[in-house]
Write a protein that holds these residues in place. Structure first.
Motif, PDB file in Angstrom:
ATOM      1  N   ASP A 134      -4.885   9.427   9.336  1.00 32.47           N
ATOM      2  CA  ASP A 134      -4.473   8.145   8.761  1.00 32.47           C
ATOM      3  C   ASP A 134      -5.468   7.663   7.711  1.00 32.47           C
ATOM      4  O   ASP A 134      -5.083   7.087   6.684  1.00 32.47           O
ATOM      5  CB  ASP A 134      -4.335   7.096   9.864  1.00 32.47           C
ATOM      6  N   GLU A 135      -6.762   7.877   7.955  1.00 33.01           N
ATOM      7  CA  GLU A 135      -7.761   7.458   6.981  1.00 33.01           C
ATOM      8  C   GLU A 135      -7.642   8.257   5.693  1.00 33.01           C
ATOM      9  O   GLU A 135      -7.785   7.714   4.590  1.00 33.01           O
ATOM     10  CB  GLU A 135      -9.157   7.609   7.582  1.00 33.01           C
ATOM     11  N   LYS A 150     -10.262   1.345  14.796  1.00 32.69           N
ATOM     12  CA  LYS A 150     -11.693   1.041  14.761  1.00 32.69           C
ATOM     13  C   LYS A 150     -12.059  -0.003  15.809  1.00 32.69           C
ATOM     14  O   LYS A 150     -13.107   0.094  16.451  1.00 32.69           O
ATOM     15  CB  LYS A 150     -12.087   0.546  13.369  1.00 32.69           C
ATOM     16  N   VAL A 194      -5.474   1.832  10.954  1.00 26.81           N
ATOM     17  CA  VAL A 194      -6.872   2.264  10.930  1.00 26.81           C
ATOM     18  C   VAL A 194      -7.791   1.165  11.458  1.00 26.81           C
ATOM     19  O   VAL A 194      -8.729   1.431  12.223  1.00 26.81           O
ATOM     20  CB  VAL A 194      -7.266   2.663   9.490  1.00 26.81           C
ATOM     21  N   GLU A 195      -7.506  -0.077  11.086  1.00 27.64           N
ATOM     22  CA  GLU A 195      -8.331  -1.181  11.567  1.00 27.64           C
ATOM     23  C   GLU A 195      -8.213  -1.340  13.079  1.00 27.64           C
ATOM     24  O   GLU A 195      -9.209  -1.592  13.776  1.00 27.64           O
ATOM     25  CB  GLU A 195      -7.896  -2.472  10.869  1.00 27.64           C
ATOM     26  N   LEU A 197      -4.599   7.013   3.940  1.00 28.43           N
ATOM     27  CA  LEU A 197      -4.866   5.685   3.387  1.00 28.43           C
ATOM     28  C   LEU A 197      -5.674   5.777   2.097  1.00 28.43           C
ATOM     29  O   LEU A 197      -5.392   5.061   1.123  1.00 28.43           O
ATOM     30  CB  LEU A 197      -5.610   4.842   4.417  1.00 28.43           C
ATOM     31  N   PRO A 212     -12.826  12.647   9.331  1.00 31.33           N
ATOM     32  CA  PRO A 212     -11.909  11.531   9.077  1.00 31.33           C
ATOM     33  C   PRO A 212     -10.565  11.760   9.755  1.00 31.33           C
ATOM     34  O   PRO A 212     -10.049  12.873   9.821  1.00 31.33           O
ATOM     35  CB  PRO A 212     -11.789  11.531   7.549  1.00 31.33           C
ATOM     36  N   GLU A 213      -9.999  10.695  10.259  1.00 33.91           N
ATOM     37  CA  GLU A 213      -8.686  10.761  10.867  1.00 33.91           C
ATOM     38  C   GLU A 213      -7.621  11.004   9.801  1.00 33.91           C
ATOM     39  O   GLU A 213      -7.805  10.658   8.630  1.00 33.91           O
ATOM     40  CB  GLU A 213      -8.392   9.447  11.608  1.00 33.91           C
TER      41      GLU A 213
END
Length: 586
Positions: free
Chosen positions: A406-407, A332, A328-329, A410, A403-404
């Protein structure tokens, strides 16, 4: 000065003198110093050293530096203001001047005393002084008694009861209004059934409605509001809404534009917009329900795995969390900086960062704008335009701005880890705590905050008399000035120099610091030859001896012959006065 006195005020005569010379002559008269010696006068703005030979000042050997008591006070004021910014208003010039004269002293060796305070020894503690500012402790709130608690509870209950009664009265009034409105609509429908077919348009025009379906939709809406006001379960309302046919809510949607009046066409467009928005909300609601059910299913599966092997499950969950957090990072960062070059210093344009749904919307908007540019703007006038609007609507874009996956995963894993691992801290909270630790938190001020501690400032501020570089003045100190003054004398006589150093008089307000004479003697001894006799004495009254010496000078018999008269000024001019050699015969 002479021009002002003689030409403006018309004084008959005037005499000039130097304060340090007056003080030296006064103390010489009382046996404090000899005829040959040095007068050192650290004043308010400047410091002077004047050599005396045979009782007369030798001004060719005089030295001066632009450092004095003003710089000591200003330096102390700056240090205290930086150390205690909350009490800057307390550090007035007069108060800092009092603190300087009461607590400051000259250190025998500046470096050694500084090391004492750096190490925090007991000797440094003994040299520290504390100035307690006025402080009033904050009032302590007393805990309320049981009677007070009971009284407040009873008062709160009465207020709550009054509010409930007002809310109930308002609800009953609302129910009556809705009931009357519903009866009126039902009566209107009953009358509409009795009206003949060719009279229906005139009847509807008089009532303000366009069709029977519109009246029924209003009646249905009032019925739902009435059920809500009566407090019926929401499930019944949602079921009633689901059962309601869209044709009853939006009766004009399926009617062609050719069969409608201009006002009805406007109403049809409004109904189309409302229907599209409502459908989008329903889809979003259903999507949330599906996501919640999927989340519950995953949590149930995770719980079964955890019960089989708790340690392995915890390790795998942590690894999964770190993997998703890194992914996720990275995503971004790519959205912010871009991952392709576009000829602009390695960055990308907005179009290269858009997903498929966003690019499709931009294409539709561009196409519609291009079509409008060809002629008259008629977008929205046809039914086909609303299909394009629905395609461009964000409600139909399931992936846009959401939201994705993965998000979402997470967040689920983070919540799960917080439940099963007490030591787990999410990355966002850890970073926030680290950033927050750098910012000092405000707290209520206590008595300790109102204590002004004077430690190293006691000897650091007067040190500027010996080291003017501390305040940015690149000049010599007091001890160096004595050596410079001796070297400036026209006669080079070792015996004379010994007589001068054996009678050094300190005068002026800035020589009142404790340790001033000892420090000056040690400084002069370092620059003079070994074995040179050095004696430093302080004036009887360093502040007023200059006035007393001038008073004795004015009371002398030969004083009238040593003044400048108006006749001398007008005959010889001010340049003659400037070059006159002062003589002090007390």
């Amino acid at each position: 000065m002479s021009e002002l006195l003689f030409e403006t005020y018309g004084v008959p005569s005037v005499a000039f003198g130097v304060d340090a010379a007056f003080s030296y002559k006064y103390n010489q008269r009382h046996g404090i110093c000899n005829e040959d010696g040095l007068a050192i006068c650290p004043g308010f703005n400047t410091t002077h050293v004047i050599p005396f030979i045979a009782g007369e000042p030798v001004y060719k050997g005089c030295t001066r530096t632009n450092i004095g008591g003003y710089h000591v006070t200003d330096y102390l004021k700056q240090l205290l203001s930086l150390k205690y910014p909350h009490h800057m208003a307390r550090f007035t010039w007069e108060k800092v001047e009092d603190l300087k004269m009461e607590h400051c002293y000259i250190a025998p060796t500046y470096a050694s005393d500084t090391r004492l305070f750096q190490k925090g020894t007991d000797e440094a503690e003994d040299k520290t002084r504390v100035w307690q500012l006025p402080w009033v402790p904050p009032p302590v709130e007393e805990l309320p008694s049981e009677e007070e608690i009971a009284r407040k509870a009873a008062l709160k209950e009465r207020q709550g009861q009054r509010l409930r009664e007002m809310a109930e009265a308002k609800r009953l009034s609302r129910i009556n209004e809705l009931d009357n409105e519903l009866r009126g609509l039902e009566f209107l429908l009953h009358q509409l059934e009795q009206v003949q077919a060719h009279e229906i348009p005139n009847f509807l025009r008089e009532t303000g409605y366009h069709s029977r379906q519109e009246i029924e939709a209003s009646a249905h809406k009032v019925t739902l509001s009435l059920r809500k006001a009566k407090g019926e379960p929401k499930a019944d309302q949602s079921e009633a809404e689901d059962k309601t046919d869209s044709s009853e809510k939006y009766p004009l949607i399926n009617i062609p534009d050719e069969m409608l009046t201009p006002d009805q066409i406007k109403e049809k467009r409004k109904q189309l917009f409302l229907k599209t928005t409502s459908d989008g909300r329903q889809r979003a609601k259903q999507k949330r329900l599906d996501e919640e059910s999927e989340r519950e299913r995953r949590n149930q599966l995770d719980e079964e795995r955890r019960l089989e092997n708790p340690e392995l499950y915890l390790e795998q969950t942590h690894a999964r969390y770190m993997e998703l957090a890194e992914r996720v990072e990275q995503r971004k960062r790519l959205k912010t900086n871009g991952n392709q070059t576009n000829g602009n210093s390695g960055g990308v344009g907005r179009g290269e960062r858009l997903n498929a749904a966003q690019r499709e919307r931009m294409r539709l908007l561009t196409t519609a704008a291009f079509d409008r540019g060809k002629g008259e703007d008629t977008f929205g006038a046809r039914d086909e335009d609303w299909q394009l609007y629905k395609l461009m609507s964000k409600d139909n874009d399931d992936d846009d701005d959401g939201p994705e996956p993965d998000e979402v995963e997470l967040a689920r894993i983070s919540s799960r880890l917080q439940e099963i691992d007490p030591t787990f801290v999410p990355k966002s909270e850890a970073e926030a705590s680290q950033q927050g630790s750098e910012v000092p938190k405000s707290r209520p001020m206590t008595q300790e905050d109102f204590k002004i501690v004077l430690g190293i400032e006691r000897f650091r501020c007067p040190e500027v008399l010996f080291n003017p570089n501390l305040v940015g003045i690149g000049q010599a100190g007091v001890d160096e000035m004595a050596g410079v003054s001796i070297r400036r004398l026209p006669e080079k006589d070792e015996e004379l120099e010994k007589r001068l150093t054996s009678s050094i008089l300190m005068t002026g307000g800035s020589c009142l610091y404790p340790g001033m004479c000892e420090r000056l003697e040690a400084g002069i001894r370092m620059i003079r030859p070994c074995g040179t006799p050095i004696k430093v004495v302080r004036a009887l009254d360093p502040i007023l001896d200059a006035w007393r010496g001038a008073s004795a000078y004015a009371a002398a018999v030969q004083f009238p012959q040593q003044t400048f008269t108006r006749m001398d000024y007008f005959e010889k001019g001010e340049d003659w006065i400037r070059g006159y050699k002062f003589r002090y015969n007390l």
